[in-house]
Write a protein that holds these residues in place. Structure first.
Motif, mmCIF file in Angstrom:
data_model
loop_
_atom_site.group_PDB
_atom_site.id
_atom_site.type_symbol
_atom_site.label_atom_id
_atom_site.label_comp_id
_atom_site.label_asym_id
_atom_site.label_seq_id
_atom_site.Cartn_x
_atom_site.Cartn_y
_atom_site.Cartn_z
ATOM 1 N N TYR A 45 0.795 -1.226 0.000
ATOM 2 C CA TYR A 45 0.000 0.000 0.000
ATOM 3 C C TYR A 45 0.828 1.278 0.000
ATOM 4 O O TYR A 45 0.358 2.339 -0.410
ATOM 5 C CB TYR A 45 -0.987 0.005 1.180
ATOM 6 C CG TYR A 45 -0.373 0.177 2.546
ATOM 7 C CD1 TYR A 45 0.005 1.435 3.028
ATOM 8 C CD2 TYR A 45 -0.196 -0.909 3.392
ATOM 9 C CE1 TYR A 45 0.556 1.591 4.288
ATOM 10 C CE2 TYR A 45 0.349 -0.769 4.656
ATOM 11 C CZ TYR A 45 0.726 0.476 5.099
ATOM 12 O OH TYR A 45 1.284 0.634 6.350
ATOM 13 N N ASP A 46 2.090 1.179 0.435
ATOM 14 C CA ASP A 46 2.911 2.388 0.491
ATOM 15 C C ASP A 46 3.874 2.506 -0.700
ATOM 16 O O ASP A 46 4.762 3.354 -0.701
ATOM 17 C CB ASP A 46 3.708 2.422 1.795
ATOM 18 C CG ASP A 46 4.648 1.231 1.942
ATOM 19 O OD1 ASP A 46 4.427 0.207 1.256
ATOM 20 O OD2 ASP A 46 5.596 1.327 2.737
ATOM 21 N N GLU A 47 3.677 1.678 -1.721
ATOM 22 C CA GLU A 47 4.537 1.717 -2.909
ATOM 23 C C GLU A 47 3.723 2.120 -4.136
ATOM 24 O O GLU A 47 2.571 1.707 -4.290
ATOM 25 C CB GLU A 47 5.185 0.347 -3.166
ATOM 26 C CG GLU A 47 6.109 -0.141 -2.065
ATOM 27 C CD GLU A 47 7.413 0.632 -2.010
ATOM 28 O OE1 GLU A 47 7.708 1.385 -2.961
ATOM 29 O OE2 GLU A 47 8.147 0.467 -1.021
ATOM 30 N N ALA A 48 4.328 2.928 -5.005
ATOM 31 C CA ALA A 48 3.687 3.245 -6.287
ATOM 32 C C ALA A 48 3.667 1.993 -7.154
ATOM 33 O O ALA A 48 4.489 1.089 -6.989
ATOM 34 C CB ALA A 48 4.455 4.358 -6.989
ATOM 35 N N SER A 49 2.722 1.941 -8.085
ATOM 36 C CA SER A 49 2.586 0.740 -8.916
ATOM 37 C C SER A 49 3.876 0.432 -9.678
ATOM 38 O O SER A 49 4.276 -0.730 -9.811
ATOM 39 C CB SER A 49 1.425 0.900 -9.887
ATOM 40 O OG SER A 49 1.634 2.015 -10.747
ATOM 41 N N GLY A 50 4.553 1.461 -10.164
ATOM 42 C CA GLY A 50 5.772 1.253 -10.930
ATOM 43 C C GLY A 50 6.932 0.735 -10.112
ATOM 44 O O GLY A 50 7.934 0.269 -10.665
ATOM 45 N N ALA A 51 6.810 0.774 -8.788
ATOM 46 C CA ALA A 51 7.884 0.292 -7.923
ATOM 47 C C ALA A 51 7.855 -1.221 -7.763
ATOM 48 O O ALA A 51 8.840 -1.822 -7.304
ATOM 49 C CB ALA A 51 7.791 0.948 -6.553
ATOM 50 N N ARG A 52 6.734 -1.847 -8.123
ATOM 51 C CA ARG A 52 6.612 -3.294 -7.955
ATOM 52 C C ARG A 52 6.002 -3.983 -9.174
ATOM 53 O O ARG A 52 5.770 -5.204 -9.141
ATOM 54 C CB ARG A 52 5.744 -3.608 -6.714
ATOM 55 C CG ARG A 52 6.329 -3.153 -5.389
ATOM 56 C CD ARG A 52 7.567 -3.954 -5.023
ATOM 57 N NE ARG A 52 8.107 -3.553 -3.723
ATOM 58 C CZ ARG A 52 9.042 -2.628 -3.553
ATOM 59 N NH1 ARG A 52 9.551 -1.994 -4.608
ATOM 60 N NH2 ARG A 52 9.488 -2.337 -2.342
ATOM 61 N N TYR A 53 5.764 -3.227 -10.255
ATOM 62 C CA TYR A 53 5.071 -3.807 -11.411
ATOM 63 C C TYR A 53 5.457 -3.070 -12.678
ATOM 64 O O TYR A 53 5.615 -1.836 -12.670
ATOM 65 C CB TYR A 53 3.555 -3.698 -11.196
ATOM 66 C CG TYR A 53 2.699 -4.038 -12.393
ATOM 67 C CD1 TYR A 53 2.552 -5.359 -12.824
ATOM 68 C CD2 TYR A 53 2.022 -3.035 -13.093
ATOM 69 C CE1 TYR A 53 1.746 -5.664 -13.915
ATOM 70 C CE2 TYR A 53 1.214 -3.342 -14.182
ATOM 71 C CZ TYR A 53 1.082 -4.657 -14.586
ATOM 72 O OH TYR A 53 0.291 -4.955 -15.671
ATOM 73 N N SER A 54 5.626 -3.825 -13.762
ATOM 74 C CA SER A 54 5.840 -3.202 -15.066
ATOM 75 C C SER A 54 5.113 -4.012 -16.130
ATOM 76 O O SER A 54 4.918 -5.228 -15.991
ATOM 77 C CB SER A 54 7.340 -3.124 -15.399
ATOM 78 O OG SER A 54 7.871 -4.419 -15.632
ATOM 79 N N PHE A 55 4.702 -3.324 -17.189
ATOM 80 C CA PHE A 55 4.018 -3.962 -18.313
ATOM 81 C C PHE A 55 4.444 -3.238 -19.579
ATOM 82 O O PHE A 55 4.203 -2.037 -19.722
ATOM 83 C CB PHE A 55 2.498 -3.890 -18.120
ATOM 84 C CG PHE A 55 1.698 -4.495 -19.250
ATOM 85 C CD1 PHE A 55 2.051 -5.717 -19.798
ATOM 86 C CD2 PHE A 55 0.598 -3.827 -19.753
ATOM 87 C CE1 PHE A 55 1.304 -6.278 -20.826
ATOM 88 C CE2 PHE A 55 -0.148 -4.377 -20.784
ATOM 89 C CZ PHE A 55 0.205 -5.608 -21.320
ATOM 90 N N ASP A 56 5.090 -3.971 -20.488
ATOM 91 C CA ASP A 56 5.593 -3.363 -21.719
ATOM 92 C C ASP A 56 4.669 -3.590 -22.909
ATOM 93 O O ASP A 56 5.047 -3.358 -24.052
ATOM 94 C CB ASP A 56 6.993 -3.884 -22.041
ATOM 95 C CG ASP A 56 7.020 -5.393 -22.315
ATOM 96 O OD1 ASP A 56 5.948 -6.025 -22.357
ATOM 97 O OD2 ASP A 56 8.135 -5.938 -22.490
ATOM 98 N N GLY A 57 3.447 -4.030 -22.640
ATOM 99 C CA GLY A 57 2.505 -4.336 -23.699
ATOM 100 C C GLY A 57 2.449 -5.813 -24.021
ATOM 101 O O GLY A 57 1.499 -6.279 -24.650
ATOM 102 N N THR A 58 3.466 -6.553 -23.561
ATOM 103 C CA THR A 58 3.494 -8.013 -23.767
ATOM 104 C C THR A 58 3.694 -8.750 -22.455
ATOM 105 O O THR A 58 2.909 -9.632 -22.100
ATOM 106 C CB THR A 58 4.627 -8.396 -24.745
ATOM 107 O OG1 THR A 58 4.403 -7.750 -26.006
ATOM 108 C CG2 THR A 58 4.662 -9.913 -24.970
ATOM 109 N N VAL A 59 4.746 -8.395 -21.731
ATOM 110 C CA VAL A 59 5.096 -9.099 -20.501
ATOM 111 C C VAL A 59 4.753 -8.253 -19.282
ATOM 112 O O VAL A 59 5.115 -7.070 -19.207
ATOM 113 C CB VAL A 59 6.600 -9.448 -20.474
ATOM 114 C CG1 VAL A 59 6.986 -10.087 -19.151
ATOM 115 C CG2 VAL A 59 6.944 -10.385 -21.638
#
Length: 224
Positions: free
Chosen positions: A56-70
């Motif tokens: 809850y204290d982390e931005a989405s980009g700090a724990r997740y990425s999506f490049d359109g495929t993976v």
């Protein structure tokens, strides 16, 4: 060319063609595993169906990425829960929204990847049960994919893409897991009147300091 030589060549050619034909026939008759999605219809998905849960204290980009495929999801053993009021272990998961179900036969499909070093973590679950929170969880321990922390589903899961299919027959209360199209697990369900699919990383027993999984081509199917 002498008739005897021609005869020898003709016989050799006939033997070769016969052996090739037999091999081809054996190959044509070789049994093939049925595609787990046969008889199912895929539902329509867009990004609104992929709901991210993260510390809850982390931005989405700090724990997740999506490049359109993976889709790459990771979490630290020291992270906070996904909600301030929660007392659960750290997680970064995708909750498949819009297709909660209470009846019928449903299926999750996705291509997963677990990097070496990730252990003590759930990478996929069927949420909802009677006396427990989930009716199925797939854990990774030291490179082995397991049903919860119990029976082996697939060994040597690290550092390779694998196709995962999970079929949940609500009325029959059964779950069937396929890896790369081959059935690996068939177990009874755990009850419950509402279910949905999740994938990512959710810390379990003896978790590593950092846990990660990657996913692509995630789909949901329903049997009609």
């Amino acid at each position: 060319m002498a008739p005897r030589v021609l005869s020898w060549i003709s016989v050799s050619l006939l033997v070769f063609l016969a052996s090739w034909s037999c091999a081809a026939a054996r190959g044509a008759r070789a049994p093939r595993a049925a595609d787990p999605t046969y008889g199912f219809t895929s539902v329509r998905l867009d990004e609104s169906n992929f709901v991210l849960q993260r510390p809850y204290d982390e931005a989405s980009g700090a724990r997740y990425s999506f490049d359109g495929t993976v889709r790459k999801l990771w979490v630290l053993a020291s992270d906070k829960p996904h909600a301030r009021q929660s007392h659960t272990s750290p997680r970064t998961e995708i909750r498949m929204a819009g297709y909660d179900y209470s009846s019928g036969v449903w299926q999750f499909e996705g291509y997963g990847y677990v990097p070496s070093g990730t252990t003590g973590v759930s990478i996929m679950q069927v949420f909802g049960a009677g006396e427990t929170a989930t009716t199925l969880m797939l854990h990774v321990y030291d490179g082995a994919l397991r049903y919860y922390d119990r029976q082996l589903v697939e060994d040597a899961i690290y550092d390779r893409w694998f196709r995962l299919n999970v079929v949940h027959d609500v009325e029959a209360s059964t779950l069937t897991v396929y890896i790369d199209g081959e059935q690996k697990l068939h177990v009874h369900g755990r009850g419950g009147d509402s279910h949905y699919f999740k994938f990512g990383v959710y810390a379990q027993n003896h978790d590593s300091s950092c846990m990660e999984s990657r996913w692509k081509d995630v789909r949901i199917f329903k049997k009609h």
